[in-house]
Design an enzyme around this catalytic site. Structure first.
Site, PDB file in Angstrom:
ATOM      1  N   LYS A   1      -4.523  10.529   5.972  1.00 29.53           N
ATOM      2  CA  LYS A   1      -4.112   9.607   7.263  1.00 29.53           C
ATOM      3  C   LYS A   1      -3.374  10.382   7.753  1.00 29.53           C
ATOM      4  CE  LYS A   1      -4.139   6.829   2.914  1.00 29.53           C
ATOM      5  NZ  LYS A   1      -5.457   6.159   3.114  1.00 29.53           N
TER       6      LYS A   1
ATOM      7  N   ASP B   1      -0.364  15.491  20.737  1.00 26.13           N
ATOM      8  CA  ASP B   1       0.243  16.624  21.402  1.00 26.13           C
ATOM      9  C   ASP B   1       1.017  17.219  20.458  1.00 26.13           C
ATOM     10  OD1 ASP B   1      -1.300  16.076  23.747  1.00 26.13           O
ATOM     11  OD2 ASP B   1       0.431  15.146  24.557  1.00 26.13           O
TER      12      ASP B   1
ATOM     13  N   HIS C   1       0.989  -1.304  -0.018  1.00 26.89           N
ATOM     14  CA  HIS C   1       0.016  -0.044   0.160  1.00 26.89           C
ATOM     15  C   HIS C   1       0.896   1.551  -0.087  1.00 26.89           C
ATOM     16  CE1 HIS C   1      -3.377   2.487   1.862  1.00 26.89           C
ATOM     17  NE2 HIS C   1      -3.926   2.087   0.847  1.00 26.89           N
TER      18      HIS C   1
ATOM     19  N   HIS D   1      -9.402  11.311   2.198  1.00 27.64           N
ATOM     20  CA  HIS D   1      -8.473  10.033   2.108  1.00 27.64           C
ATOM     21  C   HIS D   1      -7.071  10.382   2.779  1.00 27.64           C
ATOM     22  CE1 HIS D   1      -6.077   7.303  -0.254  1.00 27.64           C
ATOM     23  NE2 HIS D   1      -6.999   6.386   0.058  1.00 27.64           N
TER      24      HIS D   1
ATOM     25  N   ASP E   1      16.780  10.908  -7.674  1.00 26.18           N
ATOM     26  CA  ASP E   1      18.189  10.785  -7.524  1.00 26.18           C
ATOM     27  C   ASP E   1      18.706  10.831  -6.102  1.00 26.18           C
ATOM     28  OD1 ASP E   1      18.626  11.553 -10.218  1.00 26.18           O
ATOM     29  OD2 ASP E   1      18.500  13.717  -9.655  1.00 26.18           O
TER      30      ASP E   1
ATOM     31  N   LYS F   1       3.212   4.352  -1.259  1.00 24.34           N
ATOM     32  CA  LYS F   1       3.147   5.437  -2.327  1.00 24.34           C
ATOM     33  C   LYS F   1       4.645   6.127  -2.308  1.00 24.34           C
ATOM     34  CE  LYS F   1      -1.258   5.310  -0.755  1.00 24.34           C
ATOM     35  NZ  LYS F   1      -1.741   3.626  -0.961  1.00 24.34           N
TER      36      LYS F   1
END
Length: 471
Positions: free
Chosen positions: A392, A397, A217, A390, A224, A219
């Site tokens: 997450k 704190d 999952h 979407h 470089d 991404k």
């Protein structure tokens, strides 16, 4: 009469098999036993192909494991030396026990000298990725769960082809299930141009290898070895808000420079090795970072063999003032559920934003069962109304945790994810501002109204939650 005895014996053997392999995970075991009871043979076959515990070790030889361990040790030493002169102790001592845990995570150290940019939507994030890819000189590493052959996918395809033809080394990883609709023609055009591609757990092979339940999952884009991108966005037009069902797409993505990039690179190349068998440890892929930023960032990769449940649990139990959560899916481990209830009793301000429009009805029904339980405990929930959320994000704190992992059992236990811990400073404040901005376009879910749902809706949530350990 004999066939009845045989069928009963077979059923008992199936039950014993599930109990033997799932006794350490009673919630999961209970769900599978229910499935076996309803579908005695089909349920057992499903268990065999879906529920196999992940074991990475056989895929790697002792020699290969040794190579990766030595490389990781070298990178950790380099990062720790740089961090020693930059760590600001007062910013990371949210809790002594928490600090001890974070400082001893075996996957990656706290890195210094980072510069982070936060993106709250797809258009700006993708333009930054494409701009960095266009400026690449040596290599481009791209890894996504979902890769689509649409307008956005075509832009990435054309640019990767152009850079490969210019002599830049281009490697692309995609997930076999998440990108199952990706056509062969798309991949062929890339390969013909010199782009190296790899499929993480192809659909058919995953079925026969009994790894269908494990997905990559992550991404990641690394250019470089000097700039990296990660977060919640995949490559597809819907992430630009062009899906009529969802409309505006709210996400959280990051670009980063500094020592943290080394761990995005390390994660990509370990995945690449797992898929292709190629071990890449040339120092050119791990350059000395030029960034002189002051941010402390810890890249945390996770998967079925290295979960982040303990980390999230610690973030919740250590919070003294606030816990802000944004997630498209909200299906909790019992320990985290109890930790959130305990946080309320300590007087912590706990607020959670979930989608107003679901993309997966069964998962959303399970989410609502947890909403109901936590509303009664005093947690405040908000339903996002502007489009689909979407993002997450967990803010505890003065710490923030964000990346590809959802707040659900699948992300925390079965999927390969990449997240980052941000320590104080401007990044955390920016994520807090984004959270409050999202509150402004959300409706609070009041317990009095929530309890008025129809009996059918409540019953659906009960059964969805019962099955939730399976999805």
């Amino acid at each position: 009469m004999l066939w009845i005895v045989g069928a009963l014996l077979l059923f008992i053997i199936q039950i014993a098999f599930v109990i033997f392999f799932e006794y350490q995970r009673p919630n999961k075991a209970m769900v599978w036993l229910i499935v076996l009871y309803i579908f005695p043979v089909i349920g057992f076959l499903l268990y065999l192909f879906v529920a196999k515990e992940y074991n990475r070790t056989p895929a790697l030889s002792k020699k290969e494991i040794g190579h990766w361990n030595r490389l990781k040790a070298e990178l950790m030493d380099r990062c720790r030396q740089r961090a020693l002169t930059n760590l600001r102790g007062e910013t990371i001592h949210q809790d002594d026990n928490l600090h001890a845990l974070l400082g001893n995570i075996p996957v990656a150290p706290i890195t210094a000298c980072n510069e982070t940019t936060v993106f709250a939507e797809g258009e700006s994030a993708f333009e930054a990725m494409l701009g960095s890819i266009a400026a690449s000189e040596h290599h481009i590493h791209v890894e996504f769960y979902i890769l689509r052959d649409d307008r956005l996918g075509a832009r990435f395809e054309q640019l990767l082809i152009r850079k490969a033809q210019e002599g830049v080394r281009v490697r692309l990883l995609y997930d076999g299930i998440g990108s199952r609709r990706l056509g062969k023609a798309y991949l062929k055009r890339l390969r013909d141009a010199g782009v190296e591609t790899g499929c993480f757990f192809p659909l058919l092979a995953s079925f026969f290898n009994r790894r269908l339940n494990y997905r990559n999952h992550r991404k990641i884009v690394v250019v470089d070895g000097k700039i990296g991108f990660f977060g919640g966005l995949n490559i597809g037009d819907e992430y630009l808000g062009e899906d009529p069902k969802f409309g505006y797409w709210r996400d959280t993505h990051f670009s980063i420079k500094g020592d943290a990039v080394l761990w995005l690179q390390y994660t990509f190349l370990t995945d690449w090795h797992l898929v292709t068998g190629q071990f890449i440890a040339d120092p050119v892929y791990y350059p000395i970072q030029e960034s002189r930023g002051k941010e402390l960032v810890q890249i945390v990769k996770s998967g079925p063999d290295e979960t982040i449940l303990e980390l999230i649990f610690s973030l919740v139990v250590s919070a003294k003032q606030r816990i802000f959560i944004e997630t498209p899916y909200f299906i909790l481990d019992p320990g985290v559920l109890l930790a959130l209830k305990t946080a309320i009793l300590r007087g912590v301000d706990v607020r959670i934003i979930i989608p107003g429009v679901p993309d997966k009805n069964l998962v959303y029904s399970a989410t609502l069962s947890y909403v109901q339980e936590l509303l009664r405990a005093g947690v405040r929930f908000f339903s996002y109304q502007k489009g689909f959320i979407h993002a997450k994000v967990i803010i505890s704190d003065n710490l923030a945790f964000s990346g590809s992992a959802n707040m659900d059992i699948r992300s925390l236990s079965n999927q390969f994810e990449i997240n980052a811990l941000f320590y104080d400073g401007e990044v955390v404040e920016r994520l807090v501002q984004d959270f409050h901005r999202d509150l402004g376009v959300s409706e609070e879910i009041l317990q009095s109204n929530f309890e008025k749902r129809s009996r059918f809706q409540k019953l659906k949530s009960v059964y969805a939650r019962l099955l939730s350990p399976l999805f």
